[in-house]
Design a protein around this motif. Structure first.
Motif, short mmCIF file in Angstrom:
data_model
loop_
_atom_site.label_atom_id
_atom_site.label_comp_id
_atom_site.label_asym_id
_atom_site.label_seq_id
_atom_site.Cartn_x
_atom_site.Cartn_y
_atom_site.Cartn_z
N GLU B 2 10.68 -12.82 -6.38
CA GLU B 2 10.39 -12.34 -7.73
C GLU B 2 9.47 -11.14 -7.68
N SER B 3 9.76 -10.11 -8.48
CA SER B 3 8.93 -8.92 -8.48
C SER B 3 7.71 -9.15 -9.34
N VAL B 4 6.56 -8.61 -8.88
CA VAL B 4 5.36 -8.69 -9.70
C VAL B 4 5.23 -7.48 -10.61
N GLY B 5 6.15 -6.53 -10.49
CA GLY B 5 5.95 -5.26 -11.20
C GLY B 5 7.02 -4.94 -12.21
N LEU B 6 7.61 -5.95 -12.89
CA LEU B 6 8.73 -5.67 -13.76
C LEU B 6 8.38 -4.74 -14.91
N HIS B 7 7.16 -4.85 -15.44
CA HIS B 7 6.82 -4.08 -16.64
C HIS B 7 5.71 -3.08 -16.36
N LEU B 8 5.48 -2.73 -15.11
CA LEU B 8 4.39 -1.83 -14.78
C LEU B 8 4.89 -0.40 -14.67
N TYR B 36 -6.04 -2.90 -4.15
CA TYR B 36 -5.21 -3.96 -3.56
C TYR B 36 -3.74 -3.56 -3.60
N GLN B 38 0.08 -5.42 -3.54
CA GLN B 38 0.72 -6.71 -3.69
C GLN B 38 2.23 -6.58 -3.55
N GLY B 41 5.97 -12.00 -4.06
CA GLY B 41 5.79 -13.33 -3.50
C GLY B 41 4.54 -13.50 -2.67
N LYS B 42 3.67 -12.49 -2.67
CA LYS B 42 2.45 -12.57 -1.87
C LYS B 42 1.23 -12.34 -2.74
N GLY B 43 0.09 -12.74 -2.23
CA GLY B 43 -1.16 -12.45 -2.92
C GLY B 43 -1.58 -11.01 -2.67
N PRO B 44 -2.49 -10.48 -3.49
CA PRO B 44 -2.98 -9.11 -3.27
C PRO B 44 -3.63 -8.98 -1.90
N PHE B 89 -3.05 -2.39 -7.35
CA PHE B 89 -4.04 -2.70 -8.39
C PHE B 89 -5.40 -2.17 -7.98
N GLY B 105 -4.29 -2.84 -14.64
CA GLY B 105 -2.91 -3.21 -14.94
C GLY B 105 -1.92 -3.03 -13.80
#
Lengths: 113, 113
Positions: B2-8, B36, B38, B41-44, B89, B105
């Motif tokens: 899953e992407s963490v950046g869909l709306h960035l 950081y 990211q 699927g991983k932490g920063p 970030f 953000g």
């Protein structure tokens, strides 16, 4: 050096159920953080511990979320009861002390259905 | 994953070019800043940090610039590589808020081959 350990990696629960997450910080790290990261957003701080004392919990929804850090080492974060909007990745981080590099775990991805 | 950046906001960069990622921080009293990275699927993951008594700090292929006058932080990545594709970030910390570590953000970086 072992990193920050979190478990479980994934959790799916129904709304109104309870869930708990566990974090083991890096050995010797006095500061521990719990963050909530909703998809597409930056991590939001829920609670910050210095040893076993709470430094900041201003953004923790205290009616349903609780956290503790017994003996100033491991920490648990609990949600009871869960709501659909709690679906997120819950990240734990630790640092040696304030104003030093914070290391993150892999996170626990919570899905509330 | 899953992407963490869909709306960035997204920065597209050609492989080999330099990247510049910008961040506006919120508190003029902040005295410690971290960048950081990211991946899905991983932490920063820590990249580089800078304290408020500095204007510039360099690491391996990365440089952080701090402009306290306009509360602006930037991350420069030299010779961007495919492995640099991730969400970036910035985070700030200040003693007046109990050393709370607060994230911005985020910016998604896509490296084109």
């Amino acid at each position: 050096e072992a990193g920050v350990a979190q478990s479980p990696r994934y959790k799916i629960i129904e709304k109104r159920q309870s869930v708990a997450f566990w974090c083991n910080p890096i050995s010797g790290h006095a500061t521990l953080y719990w963050y909530q990261q909703i998809l597409g957003q930056g991590p939001k701080l829920l609670i910050q511990f210095q040893n076993n004392g709470v430094v900041d919990d201003s953004q923790l929804p205290k009616d349903r979320f609780s956290a503790e850090r017994l003996k100033g080492v491991d920490s648990t974060l609990k949600i009871q009861p869960a709501k659909l909007e709690d679906s997120a990745v819950y990240l734990c981080a630790s640092s040696r002390t304030f104003n030093t590099e914070a290391f993150f775990g892999q996170g626990t991805r919570l899905t509330v259905v | 994953g899953e992407s963490v950046g869909l709306h960035l906001p997204t920065l597209s960069v050609q492989e080999g070019d330099n990247s510049i990622i910008n961040c506006a921080y919120s508190n003029s009293a902040s005295d410690y800043f971290i960048w950081y990275k990211q991946e899905s699927g991983k932490g920063p993951q820590f990249i580089i940090d800078i304290r408020s008594n500095m204007d510039k700090r360099q690491g391996q292929r990365v440089t952080v610039l701090l402009n306290k006058t306009v509360k602006h932080l930037s991350l420069q990545i030299a010779a961007t590589q495919p492995g640099d594709s991730a969400v970036y970030f910035c985070a700030e910390q200040f003693k007046a808020a109990g050393n709370k570590l607060t994230f911005g953000g985020g910016t998604r970086v896509l490296v084109k081959p």
